[in-house]
Design a protein around this motif. Structure first.
Motif, PDB file in Angstrom:
ATOM      1  N   TYR A  55       0.805  -1.383  -0.196  1.00  0.00           N
ATOM      2  CA  TYR A  55      -0.055  -0.131  -0.035  1.00  0.00           C
ATOM      3  C   TYR A  55       0.603   1.306   0.239  1.00  0.00           C
ATOM      4  CZ  TYR A  55      -2.835   4.063   2.372  1.00  0.00           C
ATOM      5  OH  TYR A  55      -3.424   5.239   2.885  1.00  0.00           O
ATOM      6  N   SER A  56       2.071   1.364   0.969  1.00  0.00           N
ATOM      7  CA  SER A  56       3.138   2.561   1.192  1.00  0.00           C
ATOM      8  C   SER A  56       4.376   2.419   1.072  1.00  0.00           C
ATOM      9  CB  SER A  56       2.484   3.541   2.123  1.00  0.00           C
ATOM     10  OG  SER A  56       3.208   4.219   2.034  1.00  0.00           O
ATOM     11  N   TYR A  57       4.987   2.767   1.423  1.00  0.00           N
ATOM     12  CA  TYR A  57       6.671   3.050   2.093  1.00  0.00           C
ATOM     13  C   TYR A  57       6.624   4.182   3.067  1.00  0.00           C
ATOM     14  CZ  TYR A  57       7.910  -0.672  -1.750  1.00  0.00           C
ATOM     15  OH  TYR A  57       7.959  -1.158  -2.059  1.00  0.00           O
ATOM     16  N   GLU A  58       7.238   3.477   4.027  1.00  0.00           N
ATOM     17  CA  GLU A  58       7.411   3.904   5.029  1.00  0.00           C
ATOM     18  C   GLU A  58       8.532   4.961   4.907  1.00  0.00           C
ATOM     19  OE1 GLU A  58       6.790   3.327   8.825  1.00  0.00           O
ATOM     20  OE2 GLU A  58       7.739   5.333  10.095  1.00  0.00           O
ATOM     21  N   GLU A 100      11.821  10.425  -5.203  1.00  0.00           N
ATOM     22  CA  GLU A 100      11.924   8.411  -5.439  1.00  0.00           C
ATOM     23  C   GLU A 100      10.696   8.247  -5.215  1.00  0.00           C
ATOM     24  OE1 GLU A 100      14.730   5.960  -4.066  1.00  0.00           O
ATOM     25  OE2 GLU A 100      12.807   5.137  -5.390  1.00  0.00           O
ATOM     26  N   ALA A 101       9.503   8.322  -5.154  1.00  0.00           N
ATOM     27  CA  ALA A 101       8.447   8.245  -5.124  1.00  0.00           C
ATOM     28  C   ALA A 101       7.451   8.562  -6.164  1.00  0.00           C
ATOM     29  CB  ALA A 101       7.503   8.485  -3.539  1.00  0.00           C
ATOM     30  N   ALA A 102       8.480   9.300  -6.607  1.00  0.00           N
ATOM     31  CA  ALA A 102       7.971  10.007  -7.558  1.00  0.00           C
ATOM     32  C   ALA A 102       8.360   9.311  -9.183  1.00  0.00           C
ATOM     33  CB  ALA A 102       8.011  11.549  -8.382  1.00  0.00           C
ATOM     34  N   SER A 103       8.872   8.175  -8.801  1.00  0.00           N
ATOM     35  CA  SER A 103       9.935   7.986  -9.710  1.00  0.00           C
ATOM     36  C   SER A 103       9.378   6.344  -9.978  1.00  0.00           C
ATOM     37  CB  SER A 103      11.271   7.908  -9.873  1.00  0.00           C
ATOM     38  OG  SER A 103      11.665   6.563  -9.127  1.00  0.00           O
ATOM     39  N   TRP A 104       8.417   6.161  -9.395  1.00  0.00           N
ATOM     40  CA  TRP A 104       7.611   4.459  -8.985  1.00  0.00           C
ATOM     41  C   TRP A 104       7.231   4.393 -10.608  1.00  0.00           C
ATOM     42  CZ3 TRP A 104       7.165   4.482  -3.267  1.00  0.00           C
ATOM     43  CH2 TRP A 104       7.978   4.721  -2.809  1.00  0.00           C
ATOM     44  N   VAL A 105       6.353   2.781 -11.300  1.00  0.00           N
ATOM     45  CA  VAL A 105       6.528   2.330 -11.815  1.00  0.00           C
ATOM     46  C   VAL A 105       4.386   2.286 -11.287  1.00  0.00           C
ATOM     47  CG1 VAL A 105       5.562   1.081 -13.748  1.00  0.00           C
ATOM     48  CG2 VAL A 105       8.219   1.646 -13.351  1.00  0.00           C
ATOM     49  N   ILE A 106       4.984   1.689 -10.252  1.00  0.00           N
ATOM     50  CA  ILE A 106       3.586   1.311  -9.672  1.00  0.00           C
ATOM     51  C   ILE A 106       3.346   2.520  -8.584  1.00  0.00           C
ATOM     52  CG2 ILE A 106       2.094  -0.230  -7.606  1.00  0.00           C
ATOM     53  CD1 ILE A 106       4.035  -2.104  -9.529  1.00  0.00           C
ATOM     54  N   PRO A 107       2.042   3.705  -8.523  1.00  0.00           N
ATOM     55  CA  PRO A 107       1.864   4.322  -7.604  1.00  0.00           C
ATOM     56  C   PRO A 107       2.242   4.017  -6.392  1.00  0.00           C
ATOM     57  CG  PRO A 107       0.249   4.229  -8.968  1.00  0.00           C
ATOM     58  CD  PRO A 107       0.828   3.523  -9.230  1.00  0.00           C
ATOM     59  N   THR A 108       2.546   3.389  -5.422  1.00  0.00           N
ATOM     60  CA  THR A 108       2.532   3.016  -4.306  1.00  0.00           C
ATOM     61  C   THR A 108       2.434   5.162  -3.432  1.00  0.00           C
ATOM     62  OG1 THR A 108       4.598   2.295  -4.231  1.00  0.00           O
ATOM     63  CG2 THR A 108       2.503   1.015  -3.241  1.00  0.00           C
ATOM     64  N   LYS A 109       1.889   4.681  -2.445  1.00  0.00           N
ATOM     65  CA  LYS A 109       2.179   6.244  -1.286  1.00  0.00           C
ATOM     66  C   LYS A 109       3.607   5.487  -0.483  1.00  0.00           C
ATOM     67  CE  LYS A 109      -2.814   6.318   0.256  1.00  0.00           C
ATOM     68  NZ  LYS A 109      -3.357   7.071  -0.892  1.00  0.00           N
ATOM     69  N   ILE A 110       3.889   7.000  -0.304  1.00  0.00           N
ATOM     70  CA  ILE A 110       5.246   7.152   0.075  1.00  0.00           C
ATOM     71  C   ILE A 110       4.400   8.072   1.758  1.00  0.00           C
ATOM     72  CG2 ILE A 110       5.424   9.700  -0.960  1.00  0.00           C
ATOM     73  CD1 ILE A 110       8.578   7.184   0.417  1.00  0.00           C
ATOM     74  N   SER A 111       5.061   7.288   3.457  1.00  0.00           N
ATOM     75  CA  SER A 111       4.934   7.529   3.986  1.00  0.00           C
ATOM     76  C   SER A 111       6.186   8.666   4.648  1.00  0.00           C
ATOM     77  CB  SER A 111       4.098   6.639   5.596  1.00  0.00           C
ATOM     78  OG  SER A 111       3.505   5.749   4.659  1.00  0.00           O
ATOM     79  N   VAL A 112       6.033   9.805   5.159  1.00  0.00           N
ATOM     80  CA  VAL A 112       7.612  10.528   6.116  1.00  0.00           C
ATOM     81  C   VAL A 112       6.907  10.577   7.399  1.00  0.00           C
ATOM     82  CG1 VAL A 112       9.132  11.919   5.449  1.00  0.00           C
ATOM     83  CG2 VAL A 112       7.227  10.967   3.647  1.00  0.00           C
ATOM     84  N   ASN A 113       7.799  10.718   8.251  1.00  0.00           N
ATOM     85  CA  ASN A 113       8.175  10.969   9.153  1.00  0.00           C
ATOM     86  C   ASN A 113       8.282  12.352   9.714  1.00  0.00           C
ATOM     87  OD1 ASN A 113       7.991   8.268  11.276  1.00  0.00           O
ATOM     88  ND2 ASN A 113       9.161   7.961   9.524  1.00  0.00           N
ATOM     89  N   VAL A 114       7.196  13.116  10.481  1.00  0.00           N
ATOM     90  CA  VAL A 114       7.302  14.189  10.634  1.00  0.00           C
ATOM     91  C   VAL A 114       7.724  15.116  12.485  1.00  0.00           C
ATOM     92  CG1 VAL A 114       6.116  16.535  10.885  1.00  0.00           C
ATOM     93  CG2 VAL A 114       5.703  14.733   9.018  1.00  0.00           C
ATOM     94  N   SER A 115       8.339  15.486  12.752  1.00  0.00           N
ATOM     95  CA  SER A 115       8.931  15.819  14.105  1.00  0.00           C
ATOM     96  C   SER A 115       7.807  17.015  14.414  1.00  0.00           C
ATOM     97  CB  SER A 115      10.174  16.019  13.710  1.00  0.00           C
ATOM     98  OG  SER A 115      10.480  16.976  15.159  1.00  0.00           O
TER      99      SER A 115
END
Ligand code: C2E
Ligand code: CA
Ligand code: CA
Ligand code: CA
Length: 270
Positions: A55-58, A100-115
């Motif tokens: 579904y996503s990559y963290e 990185e995520a914008a370059s993926w062929v399969i448009p999975t989500k990207i999860s980014v931690n925020v302090s």
């Protein structure tokens, strides 16, 4: 006895000086590391509990230190937060991850931690939008992971920031749920998209009945608030099966993949 006390103070003083020196050089090293691009991002899949589709990559930051090797975030994020360097570091992670995520062929989500430090900055939302703009990543594919402590403040900034980003399509996850002091009313007011169940509960699923009950409570609460639940730290088939029975929507953990510097066998950084 007096002499002994004085000796202890001396030892303590030396220890404190060492600590100060250590954090000063760490701070100095970190500033250099930012310039030298020693911080990289590793990616760990988050999968659908039932279909097991990704579904996503963290995105998880790592420091490739020229002498000390691979350093994990727990060893430097607290210092970065204390010095304010986390703003710069977090921006760099967001940039790398979105590109990185914008370059993926399969448009999975990207999860980014925020302090919490980043979220209290009035310019955070604008920074996120400009990175989305630059990298071409659609807002719908970005998910920000925030912790409860971000919202323990008198200031309205964190909440306004999250609402603004959310209105533009960015998804918001509440990380490490169950370890802080969340109240149900706060949860419903903020309307997160997802709740991440802390790995400490997942790890005691089979040994502590309490853990199982707490997870059941969280997944049920998520459902009634129209949010999805994610369990992190899933290492065994047994844990996966319990979580499926409890109705947990997404799963993350070594059972499906450790954080890695690449996706689909392609190394992008380092
Ligand atoms: P987190 O956001 O709760 O991330 C989950 C942590 O659990 C990660 O540790 C991940 O590697 C680890 N993990 C994943 N699956 C398993 C498993 O099956 N078993 C076990 N034992 N652990 C698992 P990591 O990468 O060391 O990150 C630690 C923390 O550092 C993160 O906790 C997050 O709070 C912080 N962090 C990481 N990257 C960033 C970042 O870019 N910005 C900020 N502000 N914080 C970050
Ligand atoms: Ca996280
Ligand atoms: Ca977490
Ligand atoms: Ca954590």
């Amino acid at each position: 006895a007096k002499k002994e006390g004085a000796g202890k103070i001396k030892v303590f003083r030396q220890w404190m000086l060492d600590k100060l020196q250590e954090s000063r050089t760490l701070e100095h090293d970190m500033a250099l590391a930012l310039v030298n691009k020693e911080f990289v991002v590793y990616y760990q899949p988050i999968v659908d509990s039932f279909s097991q589709e990704i579904y996503s990559y963290e995105a998880l930051i790592r420091w490739i230190h020229p002498q000390k090797g691979l350093l994990s975030p727990d060893s430097f994020i607290p210092v970065a937060e204390k010095t304010g360097m986390i703003n710069e570091m977090g921006k760099s992670v967001l940039e790398m991850a979105c590109r990185e995520a914008a370059s993926w062929v399969i448009p999975t989500k990207i999860s980014v931690n925020v302090s919490p430090v980043q979220l209290s900055s009035k310019t955070f939302a604008t920074m996120v939008l400009s990175i989305l703009n630059e990298t071409g990543l659609p807002a719908e594919r970005l998910e920000l992971e925030v912790t409860e402590s971000s919202l323990f403040t008198e200031s309205n900034t964190p909440m306004n920031t999250l609402n603004r980003l959310r209105a533009l399509g960015v998804k918001i996850s509440l990380d490490d749920f169950g370890t802080g002091y969340s109240s149900i009313s706060r949860l419903s007011r903020l309307a997160f998209d997802k709740i991440k169940i802390d790995k400490s509960f997942v790890h005691s699923i089979s040994t502590q009945e309490d853990a199982l009950n707490i997870i059941r409570l969280i997944t049920g609460m998520a459902k009634s608030l129209n949010m999805k639940s994610v369990a992190e730290g899933v290492e065994t088939q047994e844990q996966l099966e319990s979580l499926q029975l409890l109705g947990c929507d997404f799963i993350q953990g070594y059972l499906f993949g450790k954080p890695q510097p690449y996706i689909d066998g392609k190394i992008r950084y380092g």
